[in-house]
Design an enzyme around this catalytic site. Sequence first.
Site, mmCIF file in Angstrom:
data_model
loop_
_atom_site.group_PDB
_atom_site.id
_atom_site.type_symbol
_atom_site.label_atom_id
_atom_site.label_comp_id
_atom_site.label_asym_id
_atom_site.label_seq_id
_atom_site.Cartn_x
_atom_site.Cartn_y
_atom_site.Cartn_z
ATOM 1 N N GLU A 125 -0.962 11.472 2.615
ATOM 2 C CA GLU A 125 -0.425 11.656 1.273
ATOM 3 C C GLU A 125 -0.483 13.140 0.919
ATOM 4 O O GLU A 125 -1.524 13.759 1.145
ATOM 5 C CB GLU A 125 -1.235 10.869 0.235
ATOM 6 C CG GLU A 125 -0.568 10.928 -1.135
ATOM 7 C CD GLU A 125 -1.293 10.086 -2.195
ATOM 8 O OE1 GLU A 125 -2.289 9.429 -1.864
ATOM 9 O OE2 GLU A 125 -0.834 10.110 -3.334
ATOM 10 N N ALA A 266 -11.101 11.695 -1.526
ATOM 11 C CA ALA A 266 -10.972 10.573 -0.608
ATOM 12 C C ALA A 266 -9.527 10.120 -0.593
ATOM 13 O O ALA A 266 -8.716 10.584 -1.393
ATOM 14 C CB ALA A 266 -11.858 9.405 -1.057
ATOM 15 N N MET A 267 -9.216 9.196 0.316
ATOM 16 C CA MET A 267 -7.834 8.739 0.453
ATOM 17 C C MET A 267 -7.788 7.244 0.741
ATOM 18 O O MET A 267 -8.495 6.730 1.610
ATOM 19 C CB MET A 267 -7.164 9.529 1.587
ATOM 20 C CG MET A 267 -5.742 9.121 1.885
ATOM 21 S SD MET A 267 -4.639 9.456 0.471
ATOM 22 C CE MET A 267 -3.496 8.102 0.653
ATOM 23 N N GLU A 268 -6.886 6.563 0.019
ATOM 24 C CA GLU A 268 -6.858 5.101 -0.015
ATOM 25 C C GLU A 268 -6.032 4.447 1.093
ATOM 26 O O GLU A 268 -5.534 3.328 0.893
ATOM 27 C CB GLU A 268 -6.317 4.654 -1.370
ATOM 28 C CG GLU A 268 -4.819 4.937 -1.608
ATOM 29 C CD GLU A 268 -4.505 6.211 -2.366
ATOM 30 O OE1 GLU A 268 -5.328 7.152 -2.311
ATOM 31 O OE2 GLU A 268 -3.442 6.297 -2.992
ATOM 32 N N ASN A 269 -5.885 5.072 2.269
ATOM 33 C CA ASN A 269 -5.122 4.472 3.372
ATOM 34 C C ASN A 269 -5.444 2.982 3.503
ATOM 35 O O ASN A 269 -6.594 2.574 3.434
ATOM 36 C CB ASN A 269 -5.490 5.150 4.694
ATOM 37 C CG ASN A 269 -5.589 6.638 4.568
ATOM 38 O OD1 ASN A 269 -4.631 7.285 4.197
ATOM 39 N ND2 ASN A 269 -6.775 7.181 4.813
ATOM 40 N N GLU A 302 -10.779 4.311 -4.734
ATOM 41 C CA GLU A 302 -9.967 4.099 -3.521
ATOM 42 C C GLU A 302 -9.783 2.608 -3.269
ATOM 43 O O GLU A 302 -8.706 2.160 -2.886
ATOM 44 C CB GLU A 302 -10.605 4.769 -2.299
ATOM 45 C CG GLU A 302 -10.905 6.262 -2.455
ATOM 46 C CD GLU A 302 -9.787 7.095 -3.040
ATOM 47 O OE1 GLU A 302 -8.608 6.758 -2.835
ATOM 48 O OE2 GLU A 302 -10.093 8.101 -3.723
ATOM 49 N N HIS A 305 -7.143 1.156 -5.514
ATOM 50 C CA HIS A 305 -5.787 1.522 -5.084
ATOM 51 C C HIS A 305 -5.160 0.436 -4.205
ATOM 52 O O HIS A 305 -3.947 0.365 -4.086
ATOM 53 C CB HIS A 305 -5.812 2.813 -4.270
ATOM 54 C CG HIS A 305 -5.564 4.060 -5.072
ATOM 55 N ND1 HIS A 305 -4.563 4.172 -6.005
ATOM 56 C CD2 HIS A 305 -6.180 5.284 -5.041
ATOM 57 C CE1 HIS A 305 -4.575 5.398 -6.528
ATOM 58 N NE2 HIS A 305 -5.551 6.081 -5.961
ATOM 59 N N GLU A 324 -2.062 6.743 -9.970
ATOM 60 C CA GLU A 324 -3.289 7.524 -10.183
ATOM 61 C C GLU A 324 -3.872 7.333 -11.584
ATOM 62 O O GLU A 324 -5.079 7.128 -11.735
ATOM 63 C CB GLU A 324 -3.052 9.004 -9.887
ATOM 64 C CG GLU A 324 -2.735 9.297 -8.415
ATOM 65 C CD GLU A 324 -3.774 8.766 -7.433
ATOM 66 O OE1 GLU A 324 -4.886 8.386 -7.860
ATOM 67 O OE2 GLU A 324 -3.475 8.711 -6.216
HETATM 68 N N1 B3K Z 1 -4.401 9.549 -3.385
HETATM 69 C C1 B3K Z 1 -5.354 10.509 -2.922
HETATM 70 C C2 B3K Z 1 -4.979 11.912 -3.214
HETATM 71 C C3 B3K Z 1 -4.055 12.501 -2.239
HETATM 72 C C4 B3K Z 1 -3.881 13.976 -2.504
HETATM 73 C C5 B3K Z 1 -2.797 14.572 -1.671
HETATM 74 N N2 B3K Z 1 -2.721 16.006 -1.830
HETATM 75 C C6 B3K Z 1 -6.709 10.244 -3.446
HETATM 76 C C7 B3K Z 1 -6.785 9.441 -4.676
HETATM 77 O O1 B3K Z 1 -6.283 9.780 -5.717
HETATM 78 O O2 B3K Z 1 -7.332 8.384 -4.612
HETATM 79 ZN ZN ZN Z 2 -6.170 7.920 -6.581
#
Ligand code: B3K
Ligand code: ZN
Length: 891
Positions: A125, A266-269, A302, A305, A324
């Site tokens: 992302e 962090a990232m919600e993959n 996360e 999400h 977000e």
């Molecule tokens: N969705 C990610 C943020 C990604 C940022 C990219 N530059 C984390 C979050 O908001 O949960």
């Molecule tokens: Zn987020």
Amino acid sequence: MRTDTPLTIYRKDYTPPTYRVDTVEMGFDLDPDLTRVATRLTMRRNPDSRNKSLVLFGDSLELVQLRMNGKEVGKRGYTLTNGVLEIHNAPEQVTLEIETATHPNQNTSLMGLYTSNGNFFTQCEAEGFRKITFFPDRPDVMAKYTVMLRADKSRYPVLLSNGNLVEEGDLGDGRHYAVWEDPFKKPSYLFALVAGQLVCQEEKYKLQSGREVLLQVWVEEGNLDKTQHAMDSLENSIRWDVERFGLELDLDRFMIVAVGDFNMGAMENKGLNIFNTKYVLANPRIATDTDYAGIESVVGHEYFHNWTGNRVTCRDWFQLSLKEGLTVFRDQEFSADLIGTESGRAVKRIEDVRVLRQAQFPEDAGPMAHPVRPDSYVEINNFYTVTIYEKGSEVVRMYQTLLGRDGFRKGMDLYFQRHDGQAVTCDDFRAAMADANDRDLSQFELWYSQAGTPHIKADMQYDAGIRTYSITLTQSCPPTPEHAKKQSFHIPVAVGLLDRNGRDMPLTLEGQDNADNGSAQTTLVLELKEQSQTFVFTSVAEPPVPSILRNFSAPVVLDVEYADAELAFLMANDSDAFNRWEAGQRLAMRRMLALSAAVQGDHALSNAQLDEGALGNAFRATLRDTTLDPAFCELALTLPSETVVAEQMDVIDPHAIHAVRVFLRRALASTLKVDWLVAYQSNRTPGTYSPDPVSTGKRGLKNLALSYVLEIDDADAHRLAQNQYDNANNMTDRIAALSVLVNSTAPGRDAALAHFFEEFEHEALVIDKWFSLQAMARNTDVATVRELMKHPAFTLKNPNRARSLIFSFCNGNPAQFHAVDGSGYEFWADQVIALNAINPQVAARLARTMDRWRKYAPALQEKMRAALLRVASAGALSKDVLEVVTKSLAE
Ligand code: B3K
Ligand code: ZN
């Protein structure tokens, strides 16, 4: 890096994708120097699209081979310009085979596929997937993924990707493989892979429905003693989302992986969340109460999400706040519900509003101001802002305030019923809220399309003859870069009225039937929709003291002319804890602004000035009120930050503000010395460390008391801090003591700093704290920071480390950063330029420090502008940094 003029992308230019992707199969041959990626896409032309060419995006990729429906596409079969690969006249149904190569070891941007401490990680992302393969890398293209990872078995024993592990085995030649299948359609920005030497804590967890799922927290060897809190937070999140929103985990396996090099939190993959170590690793020795709370909320965020973002995603990046803002709202509610008590909820609310005021209000008033749903951007990564996140969350909260908790839940249910599996817009969310509640929310749209913080002026009148009390609310909104004139917002304003004994009056609003099950309400939500509206309360027996904008019911600036005595009265009596805190902050702010004006007029500050206002008395009353929650006391006894005060001044004078804040703290320290000492002693938390809200609140108040006592800076104070430092059994107390020692003239200051480094040399997150604490110390100037950069433990390449020293100094030490000789600005420009070459996202964040340069006194302004110009004219600027400095300099 690019030298061409970067393009501006406009929301109005949105067109549907030309092709849909049904399935994605990927094979990775992981090698840190050169990783090969083979991708097979099945695609079909989108009937909704008028354009017929097949469009893929790629960034910093080597294209090794391209085949369409089994045949190689030669150089004449496609065009590739500025990262856009177009195949003209492609058939309706396409199977595309793409082979690309990348260099993970050289990837310092930490976007796409990169290595950290020898392991592989991804961040996709917003637009990182195109650094892995050519793809229609946009969130409205959702597909099913199957991924095969191949790598050396001893070096990369763990191979992870999204979804379920369906096969694994040896390849001979010391290599092995794993195949992962994600059963859910997802946009490419949610793709992830991890490979390397990692270990995990795992637990089987039974969902409310009875289904059993596997939860894992993956970390580097040696960190397994720091995963329990993240695991607990994950379980709490899973439970909460079912209880509050009826949303269950849809996967059989949910993984969290910690990585030391990461651009954000962090990232919600999907099914494979990747986290900055800062938001995973904790034990009492290394993590503070704030760290524990941060982990809980980020793990929650996360996880939440998975529904708000992953199952229902964004049509385009202009809709970012759809996921977000909503997910921040959900994580805020989660943390508040976990605390449980009413006073705890208020504390959480105050903390969240503090962030909004400290960071979002300035953003909304500066050159980077943008609506919650922006109309344009140059680099989308620059739009992961406090406006999208925190103001976005406030916008979602206002639905709940207007519709009630149940109404909000109905809206959420309808949203999922309508849009599960889709990529949608903020308008779709608003429509679900409106339709589920049969309400007209058309004017509410302006919260998404107009930037700027609205101001509300409240004028009150009491008519003793007819016993009415009227409140006239008038709204206005300052101009912002894209909109000079604003239309009136739809604003929920929660109001209560206090009688002379400080009790809530029952409320009846003229023209409305407010009786709620027979018992009158004591807080009413007024809906301000016009520019100015008068609300008349009837049967008001005596002139009340109004409590307006209870619980901060809207993200606005409220302008009311309270007398000092009224503020003290509200601080002591308001049943709304948020407004009790707010009254104290208003009192303090008033004093701080008056004293700043005095300093600027060259008047010496004296203790007499403290008592002129009701501040000293109000602080004393709060300190002595043993019925108050310590966590609340801590917030009430903390003066507005220098940044928040700065926003209240027409021309910012960072030196005057700093002098005043230090002066007030010293004055309050000596006037209330005994009370601080009592607070210190009575809020000790002996025994085993626990990060629960009560203990956290006590430690917070105790350590605030310590910091006031240390303002006295005598031998007794030094002993108190040294003693706490030496005997602390947890990081909260340890770092609190170190930080006050560093700001004092205590003889043990340097020894303590040295001891701390040695003790925690191998704990990266603690060394970050060590740098950060020094960066923000009162006597740390630019020269000291430059020296610290030479420390062997410092590196610009690790974002956490860069933030710990450089960001902490530039953003967290305003008086030193704004040194009159401009040396702070030169330092800033040097670091933005250096970081730009390593990591554009981190560089662009630092570039934002100068946003408000036009608000400073002319002498500082001139030097700030010079530094901005130096950055703007530096070679090879990323579009991230270029966008920020260009907008900052724009007239
Ligand atoms: N969705 C990610 C943020 C990604 C940022 C990219 N530059 C984390 C979050 O908001 O949960
Ligand atoms: Zn987020």
